[in-house]
Write a protein that holds these residues in place. Structure first.
Motif, mmCIF file in Angstrom:
data_model
loop_
_atom_site.group_PDB
_atom_site.id
_atom_site.type_symbol
_atom_site.label_atom_id
_atom_site.label_comp_id
_atom_site.label_asym_id
_atom_site.label_seq_id
_atom_site.Cartn_x
_atom_site.Cartn_y
_atom_site.Cartn_z
ATOM 1 N N ILE A 195 7.131 -24.294 -6.536
ATOM 2 C CA ILE A 195 5.955 -24.551 -7.353
ATOM 3 C C ILE A 195 6.121 -23.781 -8.658
ATOM 4 N N GLY A 196 5.381 -24.209 -9.681
ATOM 5 C CA GLY A 196 5.422 -23.474 -10.937
ATOM 6 C C GLY A 196 5.607 -24.390 -12.125
ATOM 7 N N ALA A 197 6.154 -23.847 -13.200
ATOM 8 C CA ALA A 197 6.423 -24.589 -14.425
ATOM 9 C C ALA A 197 7.856 -25.118 -14.392
ATOM 10 N N PRO A 198 8.178 -26.112 -15.219
ATOM 11 C CA PRO A 198 9.530 -26.671 -15.185
ATOM 12 C C PRO A 198 10.632 -25.643 -15.384
ATOM 13 N N ASN A 199 10.367 -24.622 -16.205
ATOM 14 C CA ASN A 199 11.409 -23.628 -16.489
ATOM 15 C C ASN A 199 11.156 -22.285 -15.813
ATOM 16 N N ARG A 200 10.191 -22.234 -14.901
ATOM 17 C CA ARG A 200 9.933 -20.984 -14.160
ATOM 18 C C ARG A 200 9.306 -21.320 -12.826
ATOM 19 N N LEU A 201 10.137 -21.302 -11.764
ATOM 20 C CA LEU A 201 9.696 -21.721 -10.444
ATOM 21 C C LEU A 201 9.605 -20.555 -9.476
ATOM 22 N N ASP A 202 8.816 -20.766 -8.453
ATOM 23 C CA ASP A 202 8.704 -19.799 -7.373
ATOM 24 C C ASP A 202 8.863 -20.562 -6.067
ATOM 25 N N PHE A 203 9.763 -20.107 -5.207
ATOM 26 C CA PHE A 203 9.959 -20.731 -3.895
ATOM 27 C C PHE A 203 9.124 -19.944 -2.901
ATOM 28 N N THR A 204 8.060 -20.550 -2.401
ATOM 29 C CA THR A 204 7.111 -19.798 -1.599
ATOM 30 C C THR A 204 6.425 -20.724 -0.603
ATOM 31 N N VAL A 205 5.416 -20.220 0.075
ATOM 32 C CA VAL A 205 4.596 -21.041 0.966
ATOM 33 C C VAL A 205 3.173 -21.083 0.424
ATOM 34 N N ILE A 206 2.564 -22.242 0.512
ATOM 35 C CA ILE A 206 1.179 -22.406 0.095
ATOM 36 C C ILE A 206 0.456 -23.245 1.132
ATOM 37 N N GLY A 207 -0.870 -23.247 1.062
ATOM 38 C CA GLY A 207 -1.651 -24.079 1.951
ATOM 39 C C GLY A 207 -2.812 -23.319 2.561
ATOM 40 N N PRO A 208 -3.707 -24.025 3.232
ATOM 41 C CA PRO A 208 -4.880 -23.386 3.848
ATOM 42 C C PRO A 208 -4.518 -22.261 4.808
ATOM 43 N N ALA A 209 -3.386 -22.394 5.503
ATOM 44 C CA ALA A 209 -3.014 -21.353 6.476
ATOM 45 C C ALA A 209 -2.724 -20.024 5.787
ATOM 46 N N VAL A 210 -2.122 -20.073 4.593
ATOM 47 C CA VAL A 210 -1.860 -18.847 3.843
ATOM 48 C C VAL A 210 -3.182 -18.222 3.393
ATOM 49 N N ASN A 211 -4.095 -19.064 2.909
ATOM 50 C CA ASN A 211 -5.415 -18.566 2.502
ATOM 51 C C ASN A 211 -6.152 -17.954 3.687
ATOM 52 N N HIS A 212 -6.019 -18.588 4.852
ATOM 53 C CA HIS A 212 -6.678 -18.082 6.057
ATOM 54 C C HIS A 212 -6.162 -16.682 6.401
ATOM 55 N N ALA A 213 -4.842 -16.512 6.344
ATOM 56 C CA ALA A 213 -4.254 -15.201 6.638
ATOM 57 C C ALA A 213 -4.763 -14.145 5.667
ATOM 58 N N SER A 214 -4.841 -14.487 4.399
ATOM 59 C CA SER A 214 -5.325 -13.541 3.393
ATOM 60 C C SER A 214 -6.767 -13.138 3.655
ATOM 61 N N ARG A 215 -7.583 -14.103 4.068
ATOM 62 C CA ARG A 215 -9.000 -13.807 4.270
ATOM 63 C C ARG A 215 -9.253 -12.971 5.517
ATOM 64 N N ILE A 216 -8.491 -13.216 6.584
ATOM 65 C CA ILE A 216 -8.711 -12.368 7.752
ATOM 66 C C ILE A 216 -8.140 -10.967 7.524
ATOM 67 N N GLU A 217 -7.161 -10.851 6.617
ATOM 68 C CA GLU A 217 -6.675 -9.507 6.276
ATOM 69 C C GLU A 217 -7.781 -8.716 5.580
ATOM 70 N N LYS A 218 -8.528 -9.370 4.694
ATOM 71 C CA LYS A 218 -9.659 -8.705 4.034
ATOM 72 C C LYS A 218 -10.721 -8.322 5.051
ATOM 73 N N LEU A 219 -10.886 -9.161 6.073
ATOM 74 C CA LEU A 219 -11.852 -8.862 7.129
ATOM 75 C C LEU A 219 -11.455 -7.613 7.911
ATOM 76 N N ALA A 220 -10.167 -7.355 8.011
ATOM 77 C CA ALA A 220 -9.697 -6.182 8.748
ATOM 78 C C ALA A 220 -10.289 -4.896 8.195
ATOM 79 N N ALA A 221 -10.429 -4.816 6.872
ATOM 80 C CA ALA A 221 -10.999 -3.613 6.264
ATOM 81 C C ALA A 221 -12.454 -3.436 6.685
ATOM 82 N N LYS A 222 -13.214 -4.528 6.704
ATOM 83 C CA LYS A 222 -14.629 -4.445 7.103
ATOM 84 C C LYS A 222 -14.772 -4.037 8.566
#
Length: 263
Positions: A195-222
């Motif tokens: 993903i990214g711009a034509p001359n600057r790409l990033d090979f990564t993972v995206i999707g709802p599952a990644v967002n889900h992991a991030s949100r439950i990590e924030k919940l860990a602090a609470k």
């Protein structure tokens, strides 16, 4: 004899003989020709080795292999199943304000070293560092055991927890700030690719599952927990885990049950 690369870098090649009197002048001239021809091959192989090392260092071994095999177009990618590991430091903003630059970098590097060693030992691949956060996947291929991958992630989580505790004891003895972190484990499907711009790409993972992991990590602090896991991970892990109840997550319609390590 010198082997001069196209960059101007000078390397050398040595020739040896046990013949009395050594090489003749004609043989030395011939070996000079051989050295010149070998330079092209040696330079090519050297550069390829350097590229592989750089790929392994900056994007991870499996991702690097995909890039070297030609996955370099924006939009190149595939849907995969994976255990997602997302962790970050607690109180990083306050630490940034309170610690000198070198001390902050030392703390970050110690924390990342522990996390990377833990996941790498269990077959996980670190995709990126996001400020004080780290995104890792344990990719599930067609014939892989989900239970085994979840078990590997749990072993990594326990190893990280033990290593952080040991390092914090050393840091406390030296009068240094302790490493405090949160870690989320989730199981789901992600899009793995460029993903990214034509001359600057990033090979990564995206999707709802990644967002889900991030949100439950924030919940860990609470919840004042270092390690939390989603219901999908807990169901697949077939391991004794402790429920932390059902909680609302930003952007997720239904409340989600989360789990932690029993000890």
């Amino acid at each position: 004899m010198p082997m001069v690369f196209s960059s101007g870098e000078i390397n050398c090649i040595s020739w040896l003989t046990d013949r009395p009197g050594g090489f003749t002048d004609a043989e030395i001239a011939g070996l000079a020709d051989v050295a010149e021809m070998l330079t092209v091959l040696v330079e090519t192989q050297t550069h390829r080795r350097i590229v592989r090392i750089l790929m392994d260092t900056y994007v991870g071994h499996r991702t690097g292999e995909r890039v070297l095999l030609g996955a370099v177009k924006r939009g190149d990618g595939e849907t995969i199943s994976a255990v997602i590991w997302y962790c970050d430091l607690r109180g990083f903003t306050k630490l940034s304000d309170a610690l000198p630059r070198d001390s902050l970098l030392d703390l970050l590097n110690e924390y990342f070293e522990i996390m990377v060693n833990a996941v790498s030992a269990e077959g996980g691949e670190v995709l990126k560092f996001i400020g004080d956060g780290m995104l890792t996947i344990f990719e599930l291929r067609a014939d892989d055991s989900v239970v085994q991958h979840c078990a590997a992630a749990l072993r990594a989580a326990r190893a990280a927890r033990e290593a952080v505790a040991a390092r914090n004891a050393e840091r406390a003895a030296a009068g240094l700030a302790e490493i405090r972190y949160g870690l989320a484990l989730h199981l789901g499907e992600v899009t793995y690719g460029n993903i990214g711009a034509p001359n600057r790409l990033d090979f990564t993972v995206i999707g709802p599952a990644v967002n889900h992991a991030s949100r439950i990590e924030k919940l860990a602090a609470k919840l004042d927990r270092r390690v939390v896991m989603s219901a999908s991970f807990a169901a697949a892990a077939e391991a004794p885990l402790k429920s932390l109840g059902t909680h609302s997550l930003p952007g997720v319609v239904e409340p989600q049950e989360v789990f932690t390590l029993p000890d």
